[in-house]
Design a protein around this motif. Sequence first.
Motif, PDB file in Angstrom:
ATOM      1  N   MET A   1       0.842  -1.197   0.000  1.00  0.00           N
ATOM      2  CA  MET A   1       0.000   0.000   0.000  1.00  0.00           C
ATOM      3  C   MET A   1       0.880   1.250   0.000  1.00  0.00           C
ATOM      4  SD  MET A   1      -2.870   1.196   2.803  1.00  0.00           S
ATOM      5  CE  MET A   1      -3.825  -0.295   2.576  1.00  0.00           C
ATOM      6  N   ARG A   2       0.616   2.169  -0.929  1.00  0.00           N
ATOM      7  CA  ARG A   2       1.409   3.379  -1.026  1.00  0.00           C
ATOM      8  C   ARG A   2       1.147   4.297   0.174  1.00  0.00           C
ATOM      9  NH1 ARG A   2       3.661   5.000  -5.543  1.00  0.00           N
ATOM     10  NH2 ARG A   2       5.041   5.957  -4.015  1.00  0.00           N
ATOM     11  N   TYR A   3       2.108   5.175   0.442  1.00  0.00           N
ATOM     12  CA  TYR A   3       2.067   6.025   1.627  1.00  0.00           C
ATOM     13  C   TYR A   3       0.842   6.924   1.693  1.00  0.00           C
ATOM     14  CZ  TYR A   3       3.924   9.520  -1.674  1.00  0.00           C
ATOM     15  OH  TYR A   3       4.106  10.364  -2.743  1.00  0.00           O
ATOM     16  N   TYR A   4       0.266   7.255   0.546  1.00  0.00           N
ATOM     17  CA  TYR A   4      -0.837   8.210   0.533  1.00  0.00           C
ATOM     18  C   TYR A   4      -2.215   7.561   0.649  1.00  0.00           C
ATOM     19  CZ  TYR A   4       0.120   6.943  -4.375  1.00  0.00           C
ATOM     20  OH  TYR A   4       0.414   6.259  -5.525  1.00  0.00           O
ATOM     21  N   TYR A   5      -2.293   6.228   0.657  1.00  0.00           N
ATOM     22  CA  TYR A   5      -3.596   5.583   0.555  1.00  0.00           C
ATOM     23  C   TYR A   5      -4.351   5.509   1.879  1.00  0.00           C
ATOM     24  CZ  TYR A   5      -7.229   2.560  -1.324  1.00  0.00           C
ATOM     25  OH  TYR A   5      -8.439   2.070  -1.745  1.00  0.00           O
ATOM     26  N   ALA A   6      -3.716   4.954   2.910  1.00  0.00           N
ATOM     27  CA  ALA A   6      -4.442   4.639   4.143  1.00  0.00           C
ATOM     28  C   ALA A   6      -5.050   5.884   4.790  1.00  0.00           C
ATOM     29  CB  ALA A   6      -3.510   3.931   5.128  1.00  0.00           C
ATOM     30  N   GLU A   7      -4.273   6.964   4.864  1.00  0.00           N
ATOM     31  CA  GLU A   7      -4.789   8.191   5.488  1.00  0.00           C
ATOM     32  C   GLU A   7      -6.027   8.688   4.758  1.00  0.00           C
ATOM     33  OE1 GLU A   7      -3.689  12.921   6.059  1.00  0.00           O
ATOM     34  OE2 GLU A   7      -2.440  11.648   4.781  1.00  0.00           O
ATOM     35  N   HIS A   8      -5.976   8.696   3.440  1.00  0.00           N
ATOM     36  CA  HIS A   8      -7.085   9.244   2.664  1.00  0.00           C
ATOM     37  C   HIS A   8      -8.301   8.325   2.694  1.00  0.00           C
ATOM     38  CE1 HIS A   8      -3.779  11.765   1.365  1.00  0.00           C
ATOM     39  NE2 HIS A   8      -4.682  12.626   0.939  1.00  0.00           N
ATOM     40  N   GLN A   9      -8.090   7.024   2.651  1.00  0.00           N
ATOM     41  CA  GLN A   9      -9.228   6.117   2.753  1.00  0.00           C
ATOM     42  C   GLN A   9      -9.930   6.289   4.099  1.00  0.00           C
ATOM     43  OE1 GLN A   9      -8.648   1.776   3.191  1.00  0.00           O
ATOM     44  NE2 GLN A   9     -10.053   1.578   1.444  1.00  0.00           N
TER      45      GLN A   9
ATOM     46  N   ASP B   1     -14.091  15.844 -16.305  1.00  0.00           N
ATOM     47  CA  ASP B   1     -13.664  14.525 -15.848  1.00  0.00           C
ATOM     48  C   ASP B   1     -12.982  14.737 -14.502  1.00  0.00           C
ATOM     49  OD1 ASP B   1     -14.514  13.410 -18.245  1.00  0.00           O
ATOM     50  OD2 ASP B   1     -12.511  13.478 -19.158  1.00  0.00           O
ATOM     51  N   ALA B   2     -13.282  13.894 -13.523  1.00  0.00           N
ATOM     52  CA  ALA B   2     -12.702  14.069 -12.190  1.00  0.00           C
ATOM     53  C   ALA B   2     -12.316  12.708 -11.629  1.00  0.00           C
ATOM     54  CB  ALA B   2     -13.686  14.775 -11.260  1.00  0.00           C
ATOM     55  N   ILE B   3     -11.100  12.622 -11.110  1.00  0.00           N
ATOM     56  CA  ILE B   3     -10.594  11.342 -10.615  1.00  0.00           C
ATOM     57  C   ILE B   3     -10.099  11.475  -9.186  1.00  0.00           C
ATOM     58  CG2 ILE B   3      -9.934  10.617 -12.937  1.00  0.00           C
ATOM     59  CD1 ILE B   3      -6.996  11.146 -12.178  1.00  0.00           C
ATOM     60  N   ASP B   4     -10.171  10.373  -8.472  1.00  0.00           N
ATOM     61  CA  ASP B   4      -9.583  10.295  -7.139  1.00  0.00           C
ATOM     62  C   ASP B   4      -9.171   8.856  -6.888  1.00  0.00           C
ATOM     63  OD1 ASP B   4      -9.621  12.326  -4.519  1.00  0.00           O
ATOM     64  OD2 ASP B   4      -9.476  10.211  -3.990  1.00  0.00           O
ATOM     65  N   LEU B   5      -8.163   8.703  -6.073  1.00  0.00           N
ATOM     66  CA  LEU B   5      -7.626   7.394  -5.733  1.00  0.00           C
ATOM     67  C   LEU B   5      -8.591   6.562  -4.895  1.00  0.00           C
ATOM     68  CD1 LEU B   5      -5.023   5.533  -5.336  1.00  0.00           C
ATOM     69  CD2 LEU B   5      -4.573   6.920  -3.302  1.00  0.00           C
ATOM     70  N   ILE B   6      -9.421   7.212  -4.093  1.00  0.00           N
ATOM     71  CA  ILE B   6     -10.187   6.538  -3.060  1.00  0.00           C
ATOM     72  C   ILE B   6     -11.623   6.275  -3.534  1.00  0.00           C
ATOM     73  CG2 ILE B   6     -10.935   6.636  -0.660  1.00  0.00           C
ATOM     74  CD1 ILE B   6      -7.876   6.535  -1.061  1.00  0.00           C
ATOM     75  N   PRO B   7     -12.045   5.007  -3.601  1.00  0.00           N
ATOM     76  CA  PRO B   7     -13.417   4.715  -4.043  1.00  0.00           C
ATOM     77  C   PRO B   7     -14.482   5.400  -3.189  1.00  0.00           C
ATOM     78  CG  PRO B   7     -12.085   2.714  -4.049  1.00  0.00           C
ATOM     79  CD  PRO B   7     -11.252   3.772  -3.390  1.00  0.00           C
ATOM     80  N   GLU B   8     -14.249   5.494  -1.878  1.00  0.00           N
ATOM     81  CA  GLU B   8     -15.232   6.143  -1.005  1.00  0.00           C
ATOM     82  C   GLU B   8     -15.411   7.615  -1.374  1.00  0.00           C
ATOM     83  OE1 GLU B   8     -13.593   2.678   1.433  1.00  0.00           O
ATOM     84  OE2 GLU B   8     -12.847   4.103  -0.057  1.00  0.00           O
ATOM     85  N   ALA B   9     -14.340   8.275  -1.778  1.00  0.00           N
ATOM     86  CA  ALA B   9     -14.440   9.674  -2.192  1.00  0.00           C
ATOM     87  C   ALA B   9     -15.281   9.800  -3.454  1.00  0.00           C
ATOM     88  CB  ALA B   9     -13.047  10.259  -2.426  1.00  0.00           C
ATOM     89  N   ILE B  10     -15.043   8.922  -4.421  1.00  0.00           N
ATOM     90  CA  ILE B  10     -15.778   8.987  -5.677  1.00  0.00           C
ATOM     91  C   ILE B  10     -17.259   8.656  -5.453  1.00  0.00           C
ATOM     92  CG2 ILE B  10     -16.054   7.898  -7.933  1.00  0.00           C
ATOM     93  CD1 ILE B  10     -13.774   9.950  -7.772  1.00  0.00           C
ATOM     94  N   ALA B  11     -17.556   7.721  -4.550  1.00  0.00           N
ATOM     95  CA  ALA B  11     -18.958   7.418  -4.256  1.00  0.00           C
ATOM     96  C   ALA B  11     -19.668   8.641  -3.689  1.00  0.00           C
ATOM     97  CB  ALA B  11     -19.041   6.247  -3.275  1.00  0.00           C
ATOM     98  N   LEU B  12     -19.003   9.357  -2.786  1.00  0.00           N
ATOM     99  CA  LEU B  12     -19.592  10.583  -2.235  1.00  0.00           C
ATOM    100  C   LEU B  12     -19.739  11.643  -3.314  1.00  0.00           C
ATOM    101  CD1 LEU B  12     -17.654  10.773   1.153  1.00  0.00           C
ATOM    102  CD2 LEU B  12     -20.131  10.493   0.903  1.00  0.00           C
TER     103      LEU B  12
END
Length: 242
Positions: free
Chosen positions: A1-9, A80-91
């Motif tokens: 897991m990359r350093y930026y993933y866990a905090e943002h999820q 077009d808008a992208i984000d790494l975190i599925p929860e962010a995109i769902a919101l």
Amino acid sequence: MRYYYAEHQAAYRRLEQEGLTQWNDLFEDDRTGDFDAFPNRAFLERALVRLGLTTADVLEYGCGTGAAACFLAARGFRVDAIDLIPEAIALARRFARQRGVSVNFSVQDVCAMPAGSKQYDVILDSYCLQSIVTDPDRASVLTAVRDRLKPNGHYILSTAMYDPDRVYEDNFRYDATTGICYERSTEPADDAVQLDNTWYLPHRRHLRPEALRAELEANGLQVLSQEGELRGDVICTPTRRG
């Protein structure tokens, strides 16, 4: 897991659980309770006026819950808008539906964007870049920006900067030479570095204005303006080649 993933999820899961609408709502001092009052709105509005943009193809990376993307779509921009975190995109999709605007949201890691042929009039960063910390990752992002901008396109960037008044807590360590802020880690992990026999993960990149400008220029972007109290609001255009 990359350093930026866990905090943002974790952050976006908390936003959903607590019924909040955007990243700043996680911090009492920054909370507005207003989805439309996103932090870089005033700068984005000024930039659009300055550039004479009333409709355009826009890519926003690190879009979070989609406040800026919805703002642009409501004004006729094709987004077009992208984000790494599925929860962010769902919101973000939920908030767009509630507002009756159309945005093409997708889950994608801007640090590993696949090759693509679509080019944009505007690429927008609403406080994402400071969370992309390492030199290779930042170079990947800025190369992707450069390659996806139309020849007369614009990169509109808002990013957190070095602040002499910022206090880094005990579990953080700031390297003034690189502008990297590290967070203490309990064990070695992907992307971790060892400093004074302690493991740290990259956390933020807080550059001084001249260092940010140099980085952008080194990655093929010409800085047209750099403003804001700490000069983290920037407009760029691709450097002409050849």
